[in-house]
Design a protein around this motif. Structure first.
Motif, PDB file in Angstrom:
ATOM      1  N   ILE A 440       0.860  -1.187   0.000  1.00  0.00           N
ATOM      2  CA  ILE A 440       0.000   0.000   0.000  1.00  0.00           C
ATOM      3  C   ILE A 440       0.895   1.235   0.000  1.00  0.00           C
ATOM      4  CG2 ILE A 440      -1.820   1.247   1.217  1.00  0.00           C
ATOM      5  CD1 ILE A 440      -2.517  -1.467   2.568  1.00  0.00           C
ATOM      6  N   TRP A 441       0.640   2.139  -0.936  1.00  0.00           N
ATOM      7  CA  TRP A 441       1.383   3.398  -1.009  1.00  0.00           C
ATOM      8  C   TRP A 441       0.437   4.509  -0.598  1.00  0.00           C
ATOM      9  CZ3 TRP A 441       3.800   5.978  -5.976  1.00  0.00           C
ATOM     10  CH2 TRP A 441       4.807   6.860  -5.570  1.00  0.00           C
ATOM     11  N   ASN A 442       0.556   4.981   0.627  1.00  0.00           N
ATOM     12  CA  ASN A 442      -0.357   5.999   1.164  1.00  0.00           C
ATOM     13  C   ASN A 442       0.127   7.392   0.782  1.00  0.00           C
ATOM     14  OD1 ASN A 442      -2.314   4.390   2.742  1.00  0.00           O
ATOM     15  ND2 ASN A 442      -0.493   3.742   3.863  1.00  0.00           N
ATOM     16  N   LEU A 443      -0.670   8.088  -0.042  1.00  0.00           N
ATOM     17  CA  LEU A 443      -0.253   9.394  -0.568  1.00  0.00           C
ATOM     18  C   LEU A 443      -1.251  10.502  -0.273  1.00  0.00           C
ATOM     19  CD1 LEU A 443       1.184   8.437  -4.078  1.00  0.00           C
ATOM     20  CD2 LEU A 443       2.433   8.920  -1.976  1.00  0.00           C
ATOM     21  N   ARG A 444      -2.163  10.272   0.665  1.00  0.00           N
ATOM     22  CA  ARG A 444      -3.101  11.358   0.982  1.00  0.00           C
ATOM     23  C   ARG A 444      -2.315  12.584   1.459  1.00  0.00           C
ATOM     24  NH1 ARG A 444      -8.591  11.543   4.631  1.00  0.00           N
ATOM     25  NH2 ARG A 444      -8.403  13.699   5.277  1.00  0.00           N
ATOM     26  N   GLY A 445      -2.617  13.732   0.857  1.00  0.00           N
ATOM     27  CA  GLY A 445      -1.927  14.963   1.212  1.00  0.00           C
ATOM     28  C   GLY A 445      -0.575  15.115   0.561  1.00  0.00           C
ATOM     29  N   LYS A 446      -0.138  14.081  -0.184  1.00  0.00           N
ATOM     30  CA  LYS A 446       1.183  14.135  -0.826  1.00  0.00           C
ATOM     31  C   LYS A 446       1.105  13.850  -2.321  1.00  0.00           C
ATOM     32  CE  LYS A 446       3.613  12.516   3.327  1.00  0.00           C
ATOM     33  NZ  LYS A 446       2.437  12.340   4.182  1.00  0.00           N
ATOM     34  N   SER A 447      -0.112  13.711  -2.842  1.00  0.00           N
ATOM     35  CA  SER A 447      -0.247  13.355  -4.249  1.00  0.00           C
ATOM     36  C   SER A 447       0.166  14.515  -5.146  1.00  0.00           C
ATOM     37  CB  SER A 447      -1.689  12.941  -4.556  1.00  0.00           C
ATOM     38  OG  SER A 447      -2.584  13.978  -4.235  1.00  0.00           O
ATOM     39  N   VAL A 448       0.649  14.168  -6.330  1.00  0.00           N
ATOM     40  CA  VAL A 448       1.063  15.141  -7.337  1.00  0.00           C
ATOM     41  C   VAL A 448       0.358  14.789  -8.634  1.00  0.00           C
ATOM     42  CG1 VAL A 448       3.308  15.554  -6.282  1.00  0.00           C
ATOM     43  CG2 VAL A 448       3.071  13.719  -7.939  1.00  0.00           C
ATOM     44  N   PRO A 449       0.326  15.685  -9.623  1.00  0.00           N
ATOM     45  CA  PRO A 449      -0.312  15.351 -10.899  1.00  0.00           C
ATOM     46  C   PRO A 449       0.246  14.057 -11.492  1.00  0.00           C
ATOM     47  CG  PRO A 449       0.193  17.679 -10.808  1.00  0.00           C
ATOM     48  CD  PRO A 449       0.816  17.070  -9.592  1.00  0.00           C
ATOM     49  N   PRO A 455       6.470   8.685 -13.099  1.00  0.00           N
ATOM     50  CA  PRO A 455       7.877   8.280 -12.988  1.00  0.00           C
ATOM     51  C   PRO A 455       8.289   7.919 -11.563  1.00  0.00           C
ATOM     52  CG  PRO A 455       7.699  10.643 -13.445  1.00  0.00           C
ATOM     53  CD  PRO A 455       6.349  10.054 -13.637  1.00  0.00           C
ATOM     54  N   LYS A 456       7.691   8.574 -10.571  1.00  0.00           N
ATOM     55  CA  LYS A 456       8.012   8.251  -9.172  1.00  0.00           C
ATOM     56  C   LYS A 456       7.504   6.849  -8.842  1.00  0.00           C
ATOM     57  CE  LYS A 456       7.431  13.137  -7.866  1.00  0.00           C
ATOM     58  NZ  LYS A 456       8.817  13.490  -7.562  1.00  0.00           N
ATOM     59  N   LEU A 457       6.312   6.540  -9.337  1.00  0.00           N
ATOM     60  CA  LEU A 457       5.738   5.220  -9.094  1.00  0.00           C
ATOM     61  C   LEU A 457       6.577   4.137  -9.767  1.00  0.00           C
ATOM     62  CD1 LEU A 457       1.937   4.397  -9.344  1.00  0.00           C
ATOM     63  CD2 LEU A 457       3.654   2.804 -10.165  1.00  0.00           C
ATOM     64  N   ILE A 458       6.936   4.397 -11.026  1.00  0.00           N
ATOM     65  CA  ILE A 458       7.733   3.417 -11.774  1.00  0.00           C
ATOM     66  C   ILE A 458       9.052   3.150 -11.070  1.00  0.00           C
ATOM     67  CG2 ILE A 458       9.002   3.061 -13.932  1.00  0.00           C
ATOM     68  CD1 ILE A 458       6.687   4.644 -15.314  1.00  0.00           C
ATOM     69  N   THR A 492      -4.232   9.885 -19.652  1.00  0.00           N
ATOM     70  CA  THR A 492      -4.299   8.422 -19.644  1.00  0.00           C
ATOM     71  C   THR A 492      -3.047   7.787 -20.247  1.00  0.00           C
ATOM     72  OG1 THR A 492      -5.568   8.490 -21.731  1.00  0.00           O
ATOM     73  CG2 THR A 492      -6.824   8.356 -19.676  1.00  0.00           C
ATOM     74  N   ASN A 493      -2.284   8.551 -21.022  1.00  0.00           N
ATOM     75  CA  ASN A 493      -1.009   8.019 -21.519  1.00  0.00           C
ATOM     76  C   ASN A 493      -0.067   7.651 -20.375  1.00  0.00           C
ATOM     77  OD1 ASN A 493      -1.585   8.132 -24.228  1.00  0.00           O
ATOM     78  ND2 ASN A 493      -0.621  10.118 -24.580  1.00  0.00           N
ATOM     79  N   GLN A 494      -0.241   8.308 -19.232  1.00  0.00           N
ATOM     80  CA  GLN A 494       0.613   7.992 -18.084  1.00  0.00           C
ATOM     81  C   GLN A 494       0.367   6.568 -17.603  1.00  0.00           C
ATOM     82  OE1 GLN A 494       2.854  10.335 -17.589  1.00  0.00           O
ATOM     83  NE2 GLN A 494       1.729  11.510 -19.135  1.00  0.00           N
ATOM     84  N   PHE A 495      -0.871   6.074 -17.729  1.00  0.00           N
ATOM     85  CA  PHE A 495      -1.165   4.699 -17.343  1.00  0.00           C
ATOM     86  C   PHE A 495      -0.479   3.719 -18.298  1.00  0.00           C
ATOM     87  CE2 PHE A 495      -5.235   6.859 -15.904  1.00  0.00           C
ATOM     88  CZ  PHE A 495      -4.785   7.024 -14.612  1.00  0.00           C
ATOM     89  N   ASP A 496      -0.407   4.097 -19.583  1.00  0.00           N
ATOM     90  CA  ASP A 496       0.329   3.264 -20.542  1.00  0.00           C
ATOM     91  C   ASP A 496       1.796   3.175 -20.154  1.00  0.00           C
ATOM     92  OD1 ASP A 496      -1.627   2.466 -22.484  1.00  0.00           O
ATOM     93  OD2 ASP A 496      -1.742   4.551 -23.104  1.00  0.00           O
ATOM     94  N   LYS A 497       2.354   4.316 -19.731  1.00  0.00           N
ATOM     95  CA  LYS A 497       3.750   4.328 -19.306  1.00  0.00           C
ATOM     96  C   LYS A 497       3.990   3.342 -18.175  1.00  0.00           C
ATOM     97  CE  LYS A 497       5.704   8.910 -20.236  1.00  0.00           C
ATOM     98  NZ  LYS A 497       6.129  10.167 -19.597  1.00  0.00           N
TER      99      LYS A 497
END
Length: 746
Positions: A440-449, A455-458, A492-497
Motif C-alpha cells: 500500500i502506497w499511502n499518498l493522501r496529502g502528498k499526491s502530485v499530478p 515516474p516516481k511510481l515506476i 491516460t497516456n501515463q497509465f500506458d507508461k
C-alpha cells in the motif's frame, strides 16, 4: 476541479524592468495574498537591477496588511498571459509542445554531447565593425523595418554592466546607409558604447514605438544561448542539430548567440515554437536560458568589443533553411515507430497473448477502469480486488491470478486505509495467508499530478514484480480539463507508461457524471471526456438498482432464517436435522416457533440480534456490474449487494428483474406509477373504512347501517369494503354488528 497555479513559474513571463512601480508592488501583494514568501518576490525583483535595492522587498512585505479588495494571484496570471503565457486548457489540439508536455514521438536526441567533438570558432582575420553590423542587419531585417539596439549601460552594486532600454526609432536601411558613410566610426551611428560592457541589439523588427513584446512586428527569430558548456561544444551541437540559424554571434563571454528562424505568424505560435525549439536543445545538452524566450529580447551586437574580447559573427545561414524544413527533419530523425509487418510472417506462429489477470475480463499488462457513483463502494471493491489478486481467489465471481499488487491510496488517511483492508479480509472470511503480496502506497496529502507521479511510481515499483497497480481515485491526480479529449489522452497516456515499464496491469477508479445513469450505455456513464471509456482495455461500470420494499422484506426474512439456522447449528444441531424442514428454513415465523421449542434458553437474547439483522439488511444497496471489454467477449451483467464493507454477488437471482433508476421503458414507468397510485388509493380507502368502524359509535361495535350512514354510502358498499379491505366481519349471531376478525378469533 481547481488546480493551483505556480505563480513563481508564471513570473518567468513577467520582466520587472517593464513594470510601473505600482505594478511591481501589486506583484508583491499578490504573492503574499497567495501564501508565497518575500524571498520569492525579492528573487524575481533582482531581474531589474536598475531599480532593485537589497532589503526593499522585505521591508515593504511587512506593510502588506490586506484590504477588503485584495490583490490576488489573478493579477500575476493576467500579466503572464499578456506576456505570452497560455494555460494548458487554452491550447489547441494541434499545439506545439510546452515545457511540461510529453514528447510522444521520441526523446528528440540527435547528438550525444559526451562524444561529440568541439568545433572551434575564430575571430575575423580583419576586424571590420562596419562589415559585421552591415552583415547582421542585412541577414535579419528588411530595409524598412525598425531595429532596436542598446549602447548605453549602467553598473549595479555588484559592478555588473547592464543595458538600458536603448533606441528603436531607426530602420535597418537607414542604419546600413549611415554605417557605409561613417568611415569606420560606428559610434557615430549607434552611439558610443563602453568597451568593458559591449553593446546589444534586438533580433526581431519593432514598430518604432517601444521595445516590449507588443512592439514586435514580425515573430521571425528566437535566441538560443547557453553559458553552461564550452564554446566549441555549443558550436558543434548547434550545427549537429541542424538548427535553422540565420546568424551566430560570439558574445565576447561564455556563450554563442544563435539567432534561429522560427517564422511564426503570431505571438502564440511564436511562444509554442520557441518552447519546442528549447525543448529539443535541452534534450541534446544545451540548457537554454529560458529568460531569452521573449521575441523582444536583446542579443549581443557584433562589431563591438567587450572587456578586451570582440563580439563577432561566427557564421551565417547554418543548418536547415527554414523552420518548416528543420521541424520536419527533427521529427523524422526521431521516428522510432515500428515498421509494418506482413500477416503471412506470423499466421502460423502467432505471438503469445498476455495471461489473464482477471479471468474473462482483463489481461496482465492491460488497463482497467472502474466507474460508478458515490455510495457504490468503489474503493471497497478495489480493496477486494487487491485481496483477490494477493490471495488468488475470485473477485465478483471472476477468478484472479495470484501475484503481488500495489494499491496507491490517494484519498484515505493511512490508519483508515489499513483498517479497511483488515475489515474487508474479515468480512470476506478469508485468512490473511498472503498479505505479503499486497503493498500500500499511502499518498493522501502528498499526491502530485499524474504526469509527475508516474515516474516516481515506476521508480519505486521497478523491482517489486507487481502484476497489478491499483490507483484510487484518479480525481486526486487528474491533470487538465476532464472534458477535454486532448488533455485526457495525455493524462491516460501515463497509465500506458506505467503498464509498459512495469509489465503490470493498471487499474483505476473514476466517478459517474451527474444524473440518472440507467438509460445510458455503460461506457457513457463515466464523467468527462469519452477518452475515459475508450482508453482502457476493460471498463467495469457500477449502476445502482432500484430495490423494492417487497424485495427488502424477502431479504430480511432470509437473513433472519439464516440467523436462526446458525443458532440451531451452534446450540441444538440434532433438532435442526430432525424437525426443521426445508420449507421451515425459508420462513422466519416457522424458524422462530422452532426456536421457542428447541433453544428457549437463548430466546431472550435473540431479539436484539434480529433487530441488528434487519438494520443490516435495510442498509444494503444493490448494484449491477456491466462491462465493455477489448480482449474478451462481453459478459452477462453481474448483480450484487453492497453491505458494508464488502460486495456479495447475488447468486440466487433476487436482483435479476430489478432495473436501475431511469432504465425502465416509458410504458412500464407509467404502469408502475398507476400501480403505486392505486395502492395508495386502496390504503387510503382501507384507512377511511377502519376509522369509520371504530369512530361511528365511539368505539362500540357498529352495524352496517351505522357505518353506511357515517360514511355516506350504501350498506352494499360497506359490505364490499368489508370484503376488499378485510379485518372485519359480522358477529357470531350473523346480525348487523361489525367486529374485528382478530377479536372474533380470540
Amino acid at each position: 476541479m481547481e488546480h493551483k497555479l505556480d505563480l513563481v513559474a508564471l513570473l518567468e513571463y513577467i520582466d520587472p524592468a517593464f513594470l510601473s512601480y505600482q505594478e511591481w508592488v501589486n506583484v508583491g501583494m499578490a504573492l503574499k495574498y497567495e501564501g508565497y514568501t518575500a524571498s520569492d518576490w525579492d528573487g524575481w525583483s533582482r531581474r531589474d537591477p536598475a531599480r532593485y535595492h537589497p532589503g526593499e522587498c522585505f521591508k515593504k512585505w511587512t506593510s502588506f496588511e490586506g484590504t477588503a479588495n485584495p490583490v490576488t494571484g489573478a493579477t500575476i496570471t493576467q500579466m503572464a498571459k499578456d506576456n505570452g503565457w497560455m494555460p494548458r486548457s487554452a491550447d489547441r489540439e494541434d499545439r506545439e509542445l510546452g515545457w511540461d508536455d510529453e514528447i510522444s514521438g521520441g526523446d528528440y536526441v540527435v547528438v550525444d554531447r559526451n562524444w561529440i567533438e568541439g568545433k572551434e570558432i575564430h575571430e575575423p582575420a580583419t576586424w571590420n565593425p562596419v562589415q559585421q553590423l552591415t552583415t547582421y542587419l542585412s541577414a535579419l531585417f528588411e530595409s524598412t523595418e525598425n531595429v532596436g539596439y542598446v549602447t548605453e549601460t549602467w553598473q549595479n552594486e555588484e559592478g555588473k554592466y547592464l543595458p538600458t532600454k536603448g533606441a528603436w526609432d531607426r530602420t535597418a536601411g537607414e542604419l546600413i546607409q549611415r554605417l557605409n558613410e561613417c568611415d569606420g566610426d560606428i559610434g557615430s551611428v549607434f552611439g558610443d558604447y563602453n568597451p568593458e560592457a559591449g553593446a546589444w541589439i534586438r533580433f526581431n523588427p519593432l514598430d518604432g514605438c517601444g521595445v516590449k513584446n507588443e512592439n514586435v512586428t514580425e515573430f521571425r527569430y528566437a535566441l538560443v544561448e547557453s553559458d553552461e558548456m564550452d564554446i566549441e561544444k555549443q558550436n558543434a551541437i548547434m550545427r549537429e542539430l541542424e538548427l535553422p540559424i540565420a546568424v551566430m554571434v560570439y558574445s565576447g563571454g561564455k556563450s554563442l548567440h544563435a539567432i534561429v528562424r522560427v517564422e511564426a505568424s503570431n505571438y502564440d505560435e511564436y511562444r509554442k515554437r520557441v518552447d519546442y525549439l528549447y525543448n529539443v536543445c535541452k534534450k541534446n545538452g544545451i540548457n537554454v536560458d529560458t529568460q531569452n524566450r521573449n521575441p523582444s529580447r536583446l542579443s549581443r551586437m557584433p562589431g563591438v568589443e567587450r572587456n578586451g574580447k570582440k563580439q563577432f559573427i561566427v557564421d551565417t545561414n547554418i543548418g536547415k533553411a527554414s523552420w518548416a524544413e528543420w521541424h520536419e527533419w527533427i521529427e523524422g530523425i526521431n521516428d522510432d515507430l515500428p515498421d509494418p509487418e506482413s500477416l503471412t510472417d506470423f499466421w502460423d506462429n502467432m505471438p503469445v497473448l498476455a495471461p489473464a489477470l482477471i479471468e474473462g475480463v482483463l489481461r496482465q499488462g492491460h488497463k482497467m477502469l472502474m466507474a460508478g457513483p458515490s455510495k457504490a463502494g468503489k474503493s471497497f471493491a478495489l480493496i477486494e480486488l487487491c485481496i483477490a489478486i494477493g490471495e488468488g481467489v475470485k473477485w465478483l465471481g471472476w477468478q484472479c491470478t495470484q501475484g503481488k499488487v500495489l494499491y496507491v491510496n490517494l484519498e484515505l488517511d493511512r490508519a483508515s486505509c489499513l483498517h479497511r483492508f483488515r475489515d474487508v479480509y474479515t468480512a470476506l472470511g478469508l485468512p490473511p495467508q498472503n498479505i505479503s503480496n499486497i503493498d500500500i502506497w499511502n499518498l493522501r496529502g502528498k499526491s502530485v499530478p499524474m504526469d509527475k507521479l508516474a515516474p516516481k511510481l515506476i521508480r519505486r515499483a521497478a523491482k517489486k514484480n507487481y502484476i497489478a497497480v491499483i490507483i484510487d481515485p484518479i480525481y486526486k491526480v487528474l491533470t487538465g480539463d476532464e472534458n477535454s479529449a486532448d488533455q485526457m489522452a495525455h493524462f491516460t497516456n501515463q497509465f500506458d507508461k506505467i503498464a509498459t515499464e512495469l509489465g503490470a496491469s493498471v487499474i483505476y477508479c473514476h466517478h459517474h457524471s451527474k444524473g440518472a445513469q440507467g438509460g445510458k450505455k455503460s461506457m457513457d456513464r463515466a464523467s468527462g471526456s469519452g477518452v475515459f471509456a475508450r482508453d482502457p482495455d476493460a471498463l467495469i461500470d457500477l449502476v445502482e438498482l432500484d430495490v423494492t420494499e417487497a424485495l427488502l422484506k424477502q431479504e430480511e426474512n432470509k437473513a433472519i432464517c439464516a440467523m436462526y439456522k446458525r443458532l440451531f447449528e451452534q446450540h441444538n444441531p440434532a433438532y435442526l436435522q430432525e424437525h426443521v424442514s426445508q420449507d421451515d428454513e425459508l420462513s422466519a415465523k416457522a424458524m422462530e416457533d422452532h426456536a421457542k421449542r428447541a433453544i428457549p434458553h437463548i430466546m431472550a437474547d435473540i431479539m436484539p440480534t434480529i433487530q441488528q439483522v434487519i438494520k443490516s439488511v435495510k442498509a444494503r444497496s444493490a448494484w449491477r456490474v456491466e462491462g465493455t471489454l477489448r480482449e474478451y467477449a462481453k459478459f452477462e451483467p453481474v448483480n450484487m449487494w453492497f453491505q458494508y464493507p464488502i460486495h456479495r454477488v447475488d447468486d440466487v437471482g433476487s436482483l435479476k428483474d430489478i432495473e436501475p433508476e431511469g432504465e425502465a421503458p416509458a410504458w412500464k414507468k407509467a404502469t408502475n406509477k398507476r400501480k403505486e397510485s392505486a395502492q395508495k388509493e386502496r390504503r387510503s380507502k382501507a384507512e377511511e373504512f377502519e376509522a369509520a368502524v371504530f369512530n361511528c359509535k365511539m368505539g362500540e361495535a357498529p352495524t352496517k347501517k351505522d357505518v353506511a350512514e357515517y360514511m355516506g354510502v350504501s350498506e352494499k358498499t360497506v359490505a364490499r369494503y368489508m370484503k376488499e379491505h378485510g379485518g372485519f366481519t359480522y358477529d357470531a349471531n350473523n346480525n348487523y354488528t361489525i367486529i374485528e376478525k382478530e377479536d372474533q378469533e380470540e
